[in-house]
Design an enzyme around this catalytic site. Sequence first.
Site, PDB file in Angstrom:
ATOM      1  N   GLU A 115      25.279   7.099 -30.043  1.00 30.27           N
ATOM      2  CA  GLU A 115      25.820   5.892 -30.688  1.00 30.27           C
ATOM      3  C   GLU A 115      27.203   5.532 -30.155  1.00 30.27           C
ATOM      4  O   GLU A 115      28.176   5.406 -30.885  1.00 30.27           O
ATOM      5  CB  GLU A 115      25.837   6.086 -32.209  1.00 30.27           C
ATOM      6  CG  GLU A 115      24.421   6.183 -32.761  1.00 30.27           C
ATOM      7  CD  GLU A 115      24.366   6.432 -34.253  1.00 30.27           C
ATOM      8  OE1 GLU A 115      23.502   5.835 -34.923  1.00 30.27           O
ATOM      9  OE2 GLU A 115      25.169   7.231 -34.757  1.00 30.27           O
ATOM     10  N   GLU A 161      16.005  10.726 -33.483  1.00 28.82           N
ATOM     11  CA  GLU A 161      16.250  10.876 -34.917  1.00 28.82           C
ATOM     12  C   GLU A 161      15.140  10.135 -35.647  1.00 28.82           C
ATOM     13  O   GLU A 161      14.831   8.995 -35.329  1.00 28.82           O
ATOM     14  CB  GLU A 161      17.607  10.289 -35.335  1.00 28.82           C
ATOM     15  CG  GLU A 161      18.809  11.015 -34.757  1.00 28.82           C
ATOM     16  CD  GLU A 161      20.132  10.398 -35.201  1.00 28.82           C
ATOM     17  OE1 GLU A 161      20.151   9.697 -36.225  1.00 28.82           O
ATOM     18  OE2 GLU A 161      21.147  10.614 -34.510  1.00 28.82           O
TER      19      GLU A 161
END
Length: 958
Positions: free
Chosen positions: A413, A483
């Site tokens: 991220e 994820e």
Amino acid sequence: MSVTTTTEYVEDVSPGSGALPPRAWYASSDAPSLSLNGTWRFRLSDTADAEDDSFAAPGYDAGGWPEVSVPGHWVLQGHGSPIYTNHLYPFPVDPPRVPTENPTGDHLRVFDLPDGWPADGGAVLRFDGVESCARVWLNGTDLGEFKGSRLPHEFAVGHLLEPAGNVLAVRVHQWSAGSYLEDQDQWWLPGIFRDVTLLHRPAGCVLDFFVHASYDHTTGAGTLRVDSDTDGRVSVPELGIDVPTGEPVTVPVQPWSAETPRLYEGVLATEGERVPLRIGFRTVELSDGLIKVNGTAVLFKGVNRHEWHPERGRALDLATMREDVLLMKRHNINAVRTSHYPPHPAFLDLCDEFGLWVIDECDLETHGFTEQGWRDNPVDDDRWTPALLDRAARMVERDKNHPSVVMWSLGNEAGTGRGLTAMAEWIRDRDASRLLHYEGDADCRDTDVYSRMYASHAEVERIGRGLDGGPRRRRELPLILCEYAHAMGNGPGGLADYQRLFRSYDRLQGGFVWEWIDHGIAHPGLGYAYGGDFGEELHDGNFVCDGLLFPDRRPSPGLIEYKKVIEPVTLTGDGRAGTVRITNGYDFADLSELAFSWSYEVEGEPVQEGTLSVPALAPGESAEVKLPAVPAGAPAGEALWTVRARLAAGTAWAPAGHVVAWGQVPVTERRVPSVAATARPVPGDGMITLGPATFDARTGAVRTIGGVPVTELRLDVWRATTDNDDGAAWQSDPRYGPLWRKLGLHRMRHRLDAVAAGEDALTVRTRVAPAARETGLATVYRWTSDGDRLRLTVSTAPDGDWTVPLPRLGIRFGLRAADRVRWYGGGPGEAYPDTRAAALTGRWEAAVDDLQTPYVRPQENGARIDVRWAELGGLRIEGDPAFFLTARRWTTEQLDAAAHRTDLVPGDTVWVNLDHGQHGIGSQSCGPAPLPRYHLRAQPAKFSFVFSAIDSVSPTTL
């Protein structure tokens, strides 16, 4: 000594100065070393420039300073407080500047060299992890400074060492320019949190080395070449290898994999040092659009692992790391993503030894820049590229000799930009033997896999079928969900549905559940603390508690569910035909190390047990295996076969008999309880008697059943919302918890419309509805009895425009005394519609208190699924159909209001829920909502329960 201004180096975007180039990490050699872990003197200042650096000089008197443990975080040792944010920076975003209010910890350690420490040669001072910026002095000499909290840094110090009284001084700043690169959804915890070690470096020692150990699956041969900066020889006695460094040698070997982690012991010997090697031969490649190891496509059944201990934070000892690996192996997990930084290097040794695929992730995340549309993001700013390359190099060089590491990850991220491309190019040039991962690269320009987070089941299936579109390169790559299935609180739901997709489409190569462990901090008053419990002005609450383990490392129901969903052997069958189909789901191992057993059970009780002969099926193979004949004289009733696959012998990670997989095969169906309506309601003195029960004549409320007092029995639709019900604030999808509250389902009112005592039944008509709303549920309770047993039939019909599903649908009542519960149905742990794979049908018993699941933030928990009958508080309850059972010593409303476990105070009443239905769980705390088939829709429903006093029930029917 002059005053040093720290602002310049704290806010410098460079990685630091004075540290040696990165190199391979190894735990031991025959060169001496000295651990400097232990008790250090410590001084905390509020700002980076609050104190001068005179403390670093020999002779400084720090006797009045308090002490801290190293490795450790000072905020967990009584100095300041931790801060939790998911992605928001807890300081103004003005890169590379940080606040003047910058907690700074001065650390001081005085040490002597041990007897026999060599007088010749050099020495290196090694820091394995310091958050977030440190300056180091030895005996008054400034060695330099560094950033990169979860990465190693070394300094040459041999010329500065004294036999005794060496003064090691380290100044650590909580905030630095490096903090902008470390916004990783975790507690901000400053300190020297990994090992500090002094290493002797003799003349001719190993500087750096790279073990290249490939495997050719077509020939069964491994090729070994060890490149070293210092000439030497490499020996592997078991393989008969003894060659110079840099010279390749090919020999027959057994390959390394996560299922068969074969390691060969070797030695790298140079003129000055002998370094032990643990060599695993394996080849990682992208072939035919798939991730393959040793020529075989692998399916990742993984977890994301932050490093965590509830008392020591990220300062983990070897025993804790080992416990993590053993728990993963025992729960069928085969892979770990080191979110979002390289772990302690000893953890990777354990992954090599026990067998886990590893995605090793760089210490990089700039998630907070999403708040400004990624403007000024460091990964797209050339000034920061040297720091990014330094982080990539320190990860790769440290961990390059671990066979368990099959992919490098650029970080997490951090948006996109030129810095990431530079990192990818450097890594590929240095190590072409592994694949590259980065989830944020939607075009897959810099990666070898298409990686996604929290994609819905429908989207994952589209990708599996090749219908996802996008750039051509991306469409040609395999998908992994780096994820998915957010394991926050009660959940995650939908794991089995994801796994079915992974098994159905080759392109889908598995995923990594978020995440391994709840980051609760042990707290004397709260049990475990989370964001906001330390007075933080900015925090993200209990979002930090989103793991498959509770903070004390007890497995949650989510981990038990995951173990079942990803079990490597599938057991299905036809009970009436007396066969079971066994499928080997391993990628590399056959079934020779497993022993199979069967149990024939009636009404949850084992009747006969035995062993089952199963061939040593190769990976992917299946076989139909004949079960024994039904035992002669077996009692009548609901019957099933339970087949288990256990370890035939002990392994390094579990004892013999450890259950790897299991399956249940129904034989005969359940007998539905029936009650002939022969008893008549008898009025008298404000009460109505019907069989074993008494009722209030005015309200129709039941008062006793078989002499057992029953309180407030009525329809219930509310549950204390789970983290997944409530969802995440940034999600645009509907979040069921808030919608339920908006509709008023947490404050339902019950209106009595009629009480009618007929010839053979007591009928109570009500309307159950929330205040201020038109919607409601027309509800009828019909009571009948045969004189000994009491049957309640509940009929409900929605009234008005119901646009959302119900949280639950059933009845709730209170019992004065109920300490233990026996039941026949799913167990032993909790289960809900989309978290039921691990529910084993059988007879179970537990204390009421042990039915509770101790989520860090209290919420709906503890339901047992498919319950045929239950006994508690003097009552036996049978369901038609089977039901969800919940029993607790506090009301749903009290559970809903609690913020911590310590808020729950047991009362004198045990509140029992018998639910016809529950809404699914999903993982909408960050991921998708429950699939539509798990929605509990408001529609007409009818369900029954049969009550009887336990003393009046024949033992043969228990």
